[in-house]
Design an enzyme around this catalytic site. Sequence first.
Site, PDB file in Angstrom:
ATOM      1  N   ASN A   9       0.879  -1.166   0.000  1.00  0.00           N
ATOM      2  CA  ASN A   9       0.000   0.000   0.000  1.00  0.00           C
ATOM      3  C   ASN A   9       0.919   1.219   0.000  1.00  0.00           C
ATOM      4  OD1 ASN A   9      -1.879   1.974   0.460  1.00  0.00           O
ATOM      5  ND2 ASN A   9      -2.718   1.071   2.334  1.00  0.00           N
ATOM      6  N   ARG A  94      -2.478  -2.070  -3.505  1.00  0.00           N
ATOM      7  CA  ARG A  94      -3.686  -1.258  -3.383  1.00  0.00           C
ATOM      8  C   ARG A  94      -3.522  -0.092  -4.359  1.00  0.00           C
ATOM      9  NH1 ARG A  94      -5.886   1.710   2.068  1.00  0.00           N
ATOM     10  NH2 ARG A  94      -7.798   2.506   1.149  1.00  0.00           N
ATOM     11  N   HIS A 182     -12.588   3.150  -0.673  1.00  0.00           N
ATOM     12  CA  HIS A 182     -12.559   2.195   0.449  1.00  0.00           C
ATOM     13  C   HIS A 182     -13.186   0.854   0.052  1.00  0.00           C
ATOM     14  CE1 HIS A 182     -12.325   5.747   3.474  1.00  0.00           C
ATOM     15  NE2 HIS A 182     -11.125   5.215   3.343  1.00  0.00           N
ATOM     16  N   ARG A 242     -10.114  16.221   6.008  1.00  0.00           N
ATOM     17  CA  ARG A 242     -10.864  16.500   4.770  1.00  0.00           C
ATOM     18  C   ARG A 242     -12.280  16.958   5.103  1.00  0.00           C
ATOM     19  NH1 ARG A 242      -9.777  10.829   1.892  1.00  0.00           N
ATOM     20  NH2 ARG A 242      -8.042  10.427   3.288  1.00  0.00           N
ATOM     21  N   GLU A 380      -8.035  -4.797   4.750  1.00  0.00           N
ATOM     22  CA  GLU A 380      -7.859  -4.547   3.315  1.00  0.00           C
ATOM     23  C   GLU A 380      -6.694  -5.363   2.759  1.00  0.00           C
ATOM     24  OE1 GLU A 380      -7.930  -0.649   4.855  1.00  0.00           O
ATOM     25  OE2 GLU A 380      -9.003   0.142   3.124  1.00  0.00           O
TER      26      GLU A 380
END
Length: 396
Positions: A9, A94, A182, A242, A380
């Site tokens: 990742n 990823r 996601h 964010r 993940e």
Amino acid sequence: MTQAILVINAGSSSLKFSVFRDGGQGDPVATINGQISGIGTAPVFEAKDAQRQPLAGKSWTAGEASDRKALLAYLLDWIEERLEGATLIAAGHRVVHGGVRHAAPVRLTPEVLAELDGLVPLAPLHQPHNLAAIRALADAHPDLPQVACFDTAFHRGQPWQSGMFAIPRELTDEGVRRYGFHGLSYEYIARRLPDIAPDLRDARVVVAHLGSGASMCGIHGGRSVDSTMGFTALDGLPMGTRCGAIDPGVLIYLMREKGLDAGAIEKLLYNKSGLLGVSGVSNDMRALLDSADPHAQEAVELFCFRIAKEAGALAASLGGIDAFVFTAGIGERSAPVRARVGDKLAWLGVRIDEAANTANETRISTPDSRIPVYVIPTDEERMIALHTRDALAGRG
Ligand code: ADP
């Protein structure tokens, strides 16, 4: 034969990795986790075993050969010495954006990489780093197969309405549409939930992935129906730094009245907003919950309010709601946030069991809660390892 899969990742200055062992039965198991941080300045390599005990550490000074290719070559050599008889069969990455085309992971070739380069304008803060790691690894180990697993792929089967903005059609055709992110996390939860609650296999489930990036997804029968993130990972819930959903008129105001250009707006909305912007204290939920500052409390309240509001919207997209799941950093560990969201969903019949919630149990709702509420740790990396194994076996 025991096989090993490297999961990567890659971000702007760090690269997280895991090594999975796969004996062919059940899911691959993570045996090593680690990261290389400080890429581009003074890199630091750290690795831990499955029990989180340190296995290795190394740092480089700015002057040493420490570009991505050299770092990945070092990482691969280090991993190969620790395979204990297993064969490294592939690296799974990823990759944030697969565009409209990729509804599944894909084996990487120069042609696929070139196509993914074309998606950089859609995810300029993430995609270039994902692809740079793939290229560096291909340079260092040309024979190692690589697979891209996309954060957008799980959402590709959504009904068209979920993916469309009400803007001129030419822009939609050009790719200005809602993709959702996601996806690897939601896919993992959709796969895991029926193990925990077999009666929910075909259910309508709202999943809240609440990490430093946060989003929610409506899942029906294991498939994504709608999600809160849209064209970028900026939409939907407020996050650590964010802003989440915002009236686009604000952007026009910032440009016209404040003279901000695209770069300044990007910095404001990605790095200075969300929990940090509202609280002025921190982007970390733990710090906000511990703070007596009223603005910190406001940030927590706004976060929970927006989660509950999106739950209502997703329930409408799903045509009802049969279960609610919390996951990721805040979702898995913050009982106060879960309790507050639960309170706000009381109108849906949600009842949180205080003791179960405080103990981070798997099911945190009372037996008489109309909607069961679960806490399921996401994984993940495991999803990427599974996809990589399948893609190599031609089951992608
Ligand atoms: P990322 O989105 O970067 O993968 P995580 O899913 O690990 O991150 O979530 C990180 C966030 O989780 C942190 O910013 C922190 O606010 C929050 N977090 C972690 N542990 C707790 C906790 N015990 N209580 C509240 N928030 C927590």
